[in-house]
Design a protein around this motif. Structure first.
Motif, PDB file in Angstrom:
ATOM      1  N   VAL A 362       3.570  -7.738  -0.365  1.00 23.61           N
ATOM      2  CA  VAL A 362       4.089  -6.952  -1.490  1.00 23.61           C
ATOM      3  C   VAL A 362       3.038  -6.892  -2.600  1.00 23.61           C
ATOM      4  CG1 VAL A 362       5.927  -6.741  -3.192  1.00 23.61           C
ATOM      5  CG2 VAL A 362       6.436  -7.682  -0.932  1.00 23.61           C
ATOM      6  N   LEU A 363       2.561  -5.706  -2.890  1.00 21.70           N
ATOM      7  CA  LEU A 363       1.542  -5.511  -3.917  1.00 21.70           C
ATOM      8  C   LEU A 363       2.162  -5.706  -5.291  1.00 21.70           C
ATOM      9  CD1 LEU A 363      -0.113  -2.347  -2.350  1.00 21.70           C
ATOM     10  CD2 LEU A 363      -1.039  -4.666  -2.340  1.00 21.70           C
ATOM     11  N   SER A 364       1.545  -6.597  -6.063  1.00 20.51           N
ATOM     12  CA  SER A 364       2.063  -6.920  -7.400  1.00 20.51           C
ATOM     13  C   SER A 364       0.900  -6.921  -8.380  1.00 20.51           C
ATOM     14  CB  SER A 364       2.765  -8.278  -7.385  1.00 20.51           C
ATOM     15  OG  SER A 364       1.979  -9.251  -6.734  1.00 20.51           O
ATOM     16  N   LEU A 365       0.247  -5.772  -8.484  1.00 25.09           N
ATOM     17  CA  LEU A 365      -0.910  -5.610  -9.363  1.00 25.09           C
ATOM     18  C   LEU A 365      -0.885  -4.206  -9.940  1.00 25.09           C
ATOM     19  CD1 LEU A 365      -2.258  -4.070  -6.844  1.00 25.09           C
ATOM     20  CD2 LEU A 365      -3.489  -6.188  -6.453  1.00 25.09           C
ATOM     21  N   ASN A 366      -1.929  -3.857 -10.662  1.00 29.14           N
ATOM     22  CA  ASN A 366      -1.978  -2.521 -11.258  1.00 29.14           C
ATOM     23  C   ASN A 366      -1.854  -1.456 -10.168  1.00 29.14           C
ATOM     24  OD1 ASN A 366      -2.896  -0.034 -12.440  1.00 29.14           O
ATOM     25  ND2 ASN A 366      -3.868  -1.221 -14.058  1.00 29.14           N
ATOM     26  N   PRO A 367      -0.905  -0.524 -10.297  1.00 31.64           N
ATOM     27  CA  PRO A 367      -0.710   0.493  -9.256  1.00 31.64           C
ATOM     28  C   PRO A 367      -1.963   1.300  -8.955  1.00 31.64           C
ATOM     29  CG  PRO A 367       1.103   0.525 -10.813  1.00 31.64           C
ATOM     30  CD  PRO A 367       0.074  -0.404 -11.386  1.00 31.64           C
ATOM     31  N   ASP A 368      -2.875   1.420  -9.924  1.00 33.04           N
ATOM     32  CA  ASP A 368      -4.113   2.159  -9.686  1.00 33.04           C
ATOM     33  C   ASP A 368      -4.990   1.486  -8.637  1.00 33.04           C
ATOM     34  OD1 ASP A 368      -3.465   4.078 -11.574  1.00 33.04           O
ATOM     35  OD2 ASP A 368      -4.397   2.978 -13.212  1.00 33.04           O
ATOM     36  N   LYS A 372      -6.890   0.994  -3.076  1.00 31.51           N
ATOM     37  CA  LYS A 372      -8.105   0.234  -2.775  1.00 31.51           C
ATOM     38  C   LYS A 372      -7.774  -1.021  -1.966  1.00 31.51           C
ATOM     39  CE  LYS A 372     -10.645   1.718  -6.910  1.00 31.51           C
ATOM     40  NZ  LYS A 372     -11.299   1.284  -8.185  1.00 31.51           N
ATOM     41  N   ILE A 373      -6.705  -1.696  -2.329  1.00 31.74           N
ATOM     42  CA  ILE A 373      -6.307  -2.904  -1.604  1.00 31.74           C
ATOM     43  C   ILE A 373      -5.909  -2.562  -0.172  1.00 31.74           C
ATOM     44  CG2 ILE A 373      -4.609  -4.768  -1.500  1.00 31.74           C
ATOM     45  CD1 ILE A 373      -6.681  -5.121  -3.706  1.00 31.74           C
ATOM     46  N   VAL A 374      -5.143  -1.496   0.000  1.00 27.45           N
ATOM     47  CA  VAL A 374      -4.725  -1.082   1.338  1.00 27.45           C
ATOM     48  C   VAL A 374      -5.940  -0.727   2.184  1.00 27.45           C
ATOM     49  CG1 VAL A 374      -3.426   0.638   2.644  1.00 27.45           C
ATOM     50  CG2 VAL A 374      -2.457  -0.330   0.554  1.00 27.45           C
ATOM     51  N   GLU A 375      -6.879   0.017   1.588  1.00 30.70           N
ATOM     52  CA  GLU A 375      -8.073   0.420   2.324  1.00 30.70           C
ATOM     53  C   GLU A 375      -8.930  -0.792   2.688  1.00 30.70           C
ATOM     54  OE1 GLU A 375     -10.971   2.583   4.230  1.00 30.70           O
ATOM     55  OE2 GLU A 375      -8.933   3.180   3.648  1.00 30.70           O
ATOM     56  N   LYS A 376      -9.075  -1.722   1.773  1.00 31.68           N
ATOM     57  CA  LYS A 376      -9.883  -2.911   2.017  1.00 31.68           C
ATOM     58  C   LYS A 376      -9.295  -3.766   3.128  1.00 31.68           C
ATOM     59  CE  LYS A 376     -11.867  -6.898  -0.411  1.00 31.68           C
ATOM     60  NZ  LYS A 376     -11.949  -7.616  -1.712  1.00 31.68           N
ATOM     61  N   ASN A 377      -7.973  -3.725   3.286  1.00 26.25           N
ATOM     62  CA  ASN A 377      -7.284  -4.547   4.283  1.00 26.25           C
ATOM     63  C   ASN A 377      -6.666  -3.684   5.382  1.00 26.25           C
ATOM     64  OD1 ASN A 377      -7.215  -7.469   2.999  1.00 26.25           O
ATOM     65  ND2 ASN A 377      -6.760  -6.038   1.334  1.00 26.25           N
ATOM     66  N   ARG A 378      -7.391  -2.637   5.769  1.00 25.39           N
ATOM     67  CA  ARG A 378      -6.847  -1.724   6.777  1.00 25.39           C
ATOM     68  C   ARG A 378      -6.675  -2.384   8.150  1.00 25.39           C
ATOM     69  NH1 ARG A 378     -11.908   0.284   5.362  1.00 25.39           N
ATOM     70  NH2 ARG A 378     -13.520   0.228   6.982  1.00 25.39           N
ATOM     71  N   THR A 379      -7.436  -3.462   8.413  1.00 25.26           N
ATOM     72  CA  THR A 379      -7.243  -4.190   9.677  1.00 25.26           C
ATOM     73  C   THR A 379      -5.847  -4.793   9.740  1.00 25.26           C
ATOM     74  OG1 THR A 379      -9.599  -4.725   9.751  1.00 25.26           O
ATOM     75  CG2 THR A 379      -8.140  -6.034  11.154  1.00 25.26           C
ATOM     76  N   PHE A 380      -5.372  -5.281   8.592  1.00 25.51           N
ATOM     77  CA  PHE A 380      -4.017  -5.828   8.501  1.00 25.51           C
ATOM     78  C   PHE A 380      -2.989  -4.766   8.880  1.00 25.51           C
ATOM     79  CE2 PHE A 380      -0.327  -6.178   5.504  1.00 25.51           C
ATOM     80  CZ  PHE A 380       0.299  -7.263   6.094  1.00 25.51           C
ATOM     81  N   VAL A 381      -3.177  -3.559   8.363  1.00 29.84           N
ATOM     82  CA  VAL A 381      -2.257  -2.462   8.651  1.00 29.84           C
ATOM     83  C   VAL A 381      -2.383  -2.033  10.111  1.00 29.84           C
ATOM     84  CG1 VAL A 381      -1.609  -0.095   8.030  1.00 29.84           C
ATOM     85  CG2 VAL A 381      -2.343  -1.697   6.256  1.00 29.84           C
ATOM     86  N   PHE A 387       2.134  -2.910   3.811  1.00 30.04           N
ATOM     87  CA  PHE A 387       2.086  -3.163   2.382  1.00 30.04           C
ATOM     88  C   PHE A 387       3.276  -2.488   1.704  1.00 30.04           C
ATOM     89  CE2 PHE A 387      -2.529  -3.941   3.070  1.00 30.04           C
ATOM     90  CZ  PHE A 387      -2.634  -5.151   2.398  1.00 30.04           C
ATOM     91  N   LEU A 388       3.895  -3.216   0.798  1.00 30.16           N
ATOM     92  CA  LEU A 388       4.932  -2.678  -0.066  1.00 30.16           C
ATOM     93  C   LEU A 388       4.473  -2.861  -1.510  1.00 30.16           C
ATOM     94  CD1 LEU A 388       7.985  -4.310   1.743  1.00 30.16           C
ATOM     95  CD2 LEU A 388       7.211  -1.952   1.984  1.00 30.16           C
ATOM     96  N   SER A 389       5.239  -2.417  -2.471  1.00 34.04           N
ATOM     97  CA  SER A 389       4.870  -2.551  -3.877  1.00 34.04           C
ATOM     98  C   SER A 389       6.102  -2.873  -4.707  1.00 34.04           C
ATOM     99  CB  SER A 389       4.220  -1.263  -4.389  1.00 34.04           C
ATOM    100  OG  SER A 389       4.044  -1.305  -5.794  1.00 34.04           O
ATOM    101  N   ILE A 390       5.922  -3.720  -5.735  1.00 36.83           N
ATOM    102  CA  ILE A 390       7.042  -3.987  -6.647  1.00 36.83           C
ATOM    103  C   ILE A 390       7.193  -2.891  -7.691  1.00 36.83           C
ATOM    104  CG2 ILE A 390       6.842  -6.485  -6.356  1.00 36.83           C
ATOM    105  CD1 ILE A 390       5.662  -6.609  -9.184  1.00 36.83           C
ATOM    106  N   ASP A 391       6.229  -1.969  -7.744  1.00 33.19           N
ATOM    107  CA  ASP A 391       6.304  -0.885  -8.722  1.00 33.19           C
ATOM    108  C   ASP A 391       7.275   0.178  -8.212  1.00 33.19           C
ATOM    109  OD1 ASP A 391       5.962   1.098 -10.566  1.00 33.19           O
ATOM    110  OD2 ASP A 391       3.869   1.506 -10.093  1.00 33.19           O
ATOM    111  N   PRO A 392       8.386   0.414  -8.899  1.00 34.96           N
ATOM    112  CA  PRO A 392       9.360   1.399  -8.409  1.00 34.96           C
ATOM    113  C   PRO A 392       8.830   2.820  -8.392  1.00 34.96           C
ATOM    114  CG  PRO A 392       9.972   0.615 -10.596  1.00 34.96           C
ATOM    115  CD  PRO A 392       8.828  -0.242 -10.141  1.00 34.96           C
TER     116      PRO A 392
END
Length: 602
Positions: A362-368, A372-381, A387-392
């Protein structure tokens, strides 16, 4: 807190008691460490509508224990803001400019580059008597008082322009702070206040936005009201849009008059309604979120949070999620090896995504930073992680996964995956209906959804509530013998209007009522037009003359069809480039006309 921190009314009611909470900057070195906790209670002033903390944490407790903790404020708008400040009446290269805290440095630097030389920023030690090394805004705000202000004026004189960015929301004694700023300011000078806009956080029920370091939660209306209570008149006001939260900027002059009569009535009631809705929704959201995370544990799937900032800390603690979470991931080496406040979850590097067999993060950082985080960890995906986000407001928001209403619950009949009809004699649309539509728009091919509140296609007036997601392509089209109106409820977009050959006639920047942009248009002639969505979602109310006849809609022959994905992406890119050129040409025409030259255009 004895009364409202702005208007001093005693009519401050409790909205939400989040219970005893830790200080978010106090990461734990050892599980045996004692933790300071304090009640985190959110309140509302019934007299002025300001959302604020009741009995805030003691300011002395908020000082960060680590000197590597930093907070970044939005900066993309500062060049534009520096341009406005440079052109204020009576502001010139001889004007004395003062910044209140380190958060003003980036704007002061821009003013220096524009030729202003009489620039200073208050020195914590020499001007405010702070001698403890690292100085945060929680300490600075406490030292901005009338006595210190008078001493500063004795040494430096009064200032023509004072910059106060992102400190007002931290202030404990707002009247004293305002008096002190007025003492520093020349009677004919200007002061610039900038604060975060909490409107989206309140309207999207983003409870992670409540933070012990923020004593007040401004919206445009309550911000202006606060400034007027402080003895200032608003000369210029801007809302700068950002994904996480917009920035409110007000340029002020001192004023002896105060009249908030226009603030009463509907404006005040809207502020109170928004805050009360935020309060009422909390228990429902808590139930849904807890149930969602509980399902992971039942299915023995591991979940992590990505980002060990204050939003993650608040989210985990107020929803009591610690038992469902494996770890917190953060690639800041200073945080690794520490534990999260209260939940005591370990903070480790992103290698844990693989090492601990994490299924959901669950992504809990600046939505901007999310993409970048998803792309950097594309092997995980690639390996099946999600990846999910706490930002509604995020496309990845876990709020989209929560068990919400079905179309039966909101009295709709399904026409297709994109279109639903109201089946009520009295059609009503609620916030949760809009959230439900957002979920549907994410799931269908064209990334859009609509609820038609007219009964069928033969009605003489067609009214629709429509959602388009960012990237949705609307092929330029025109309506024969029909007019069309559009009212933006949420989000932003550019409306392009073309002549028959495809030349741009007009571009309308659209946003909701509070955005400062146009929020309504009506097209009375058959012009080709399209939308380019500039926010995550665009929610709008559209009215069109009926009955529906497909032959009444003419698609532009010079624009690609919707099923040609590559062509549509290229078309949208060209529109974005054309927008910049279009507005540059408009500026040239204005400049030429002002100099009494005639510019002929085709």
């Amino acid at each position: 807190m004895k009364g409202c921190c702005v208007c001093n009314s005693s009519d401050v009611i409790e909205l939400i008691d989040f219970g005893a909470q830790p200080i978010c900057n106090r990461f734990i070195k050892s599980l045996d460490d004692d933790e300071y906790k304090h009640p985190l209670v959110l309140g509302l002033c019934n007299a002025c509508g300001l959302v604020q903390l009741i009995n805030p944490f003691p300011a002395s407790e908020l000082r960060p224990p680590y000197n590597w903790i930093t907070y970044n404020e939005p900066q993309d708008h500062l060049d534009y803001l520096a341009g406005i400040l440079s052109n204020l009446p009576d502001i010139n290269e001889n004007s004395a400019i003062c910044g209140i805290s380190f958060k003003d440095d980036t704007l002061l630097l821009r003013m220096k580059k524009r030729g202003f030389s009489k620039i200073m920023r208050l020195d914590p030690e020499q001007d405010l008597g702070i001698n403890d090394g690292w100085t945060g805004v929680e300490t600075i705000q406490d030292k901005i008082n009338l006595d210190n202000a008078k001493e500063i004026v004795n040494k430096n004189g009064k200032f023509d322009l004072i910059i106060v960015r992102h400190i007002l929301e931290h202030v404990y004694d707002l009247p004293e702070f305002m008096r002190s700023i007025r003492e520093l300011l020349d009677p004919d000078g200007y002061v610039v206040f900038e604060v975060p806009d909490c409107t989206k956080s309140l309207e999207y029920f983003d409870y992670s936005s409540i933070w012990e370091e923020h004593t007040v939660y401004f919206t445009p209306a309550t911000f202006k009201n606060c400034l007027e209570y402080g003895g200032f008149s608003v000369e210029h006001f801007e809302i700068f849009p950002y994904q996480m939260e917009n920035c409110l900027v007000a340029i002020l002059k001192p004023s002896e008059e105060f009249d908030n009569r226009s603030y009463n009535g509907k404006i005040l009631q809207d502020e109170k309604n928004r805050a009360i809705a935020f309060s009422h929704e909390f228990s429902r959201k808590k139930t849904l979120i807890t149930s969602y995370f509980s399902d992971f544990k039942t299915n023995r799937e591991k979940i992590s949070f990505f980002g060990a900032g204050h939003t993650a800390i608040v989210f985990i603690n107020i929803f009591n999620l610690k038992d469902y979470i494996e770890c917190i991931i953060d690639d800041n080496e200073n945080k690794q090896g520490l534990f999260m406040p209260l939940s005591h979850l370990p903070i480790i590097s992103s290698s844990a995504l693989k090492e601990k067999d994490i299924k959901f993060s669950v992504l809990s950082l600046n939505p901007d930073l999310e993409n970048k985080i998803v792309e950097k960890n594309r092997t995980f995906v690639k390996n099946g992680g999600e990846f999910l986000s706490i930002d509604p407001k995020s496309k990845l928001s876990l709020y989209h996964k929560l068990k919400t209403s079905s179309f039966e619950d909101i009295n709709l009949s399904k026409f297709n995956d994109e279109v639903y009809y109201s089946i009520c004699d009295v059609a009503k649309i609620r916030r949760k209906d809009i959230e439900w539509m957002k979920e549907r728009s994410m799931d269908n091919k064209r990334k859009r959804c609509r609820i038609c509140v007219h009964k069928d296609i033969d009605e003489k007036v067609h009214e629709m509530f429509i959602i388009h997601t960012k990237g949705a392509y609307v092929r330029p089209h025109k309506h024969i013998n029909k007019n069309e109106s559009l009212h933006v409820i949420e989000g932003s977009a550019d409306v392009f209007i073309f002549d028959d050959s495809g030349k741009i006639k007009e571009i309308i920047k659209m946003g909701d009522y509070l955005s400062g942009h146009e929020f309504f248009y009506r097209i009375n002639n058959p012009y080709y037009h399209t939308l380019n969505i500039t926010s995550e979602f665009l929610v709008f109310h559209e009215t069109l003359k009926g009955p529906f006849d497909r032959s009444d809609t003419i698609f532009a022959p010079w624009a690609p069809e919707e099923n040609d994905r590559k062509a549509t992406e290229q078309f949208i890119e060209k529109l974005v480039l054309s927008k910049k050129t279009f507005f540059q040409l408009k500026k040239i025409v204005i400049k030429v006309n002002n100099n009494e030259y005639l510019l002929k255009t085709n």
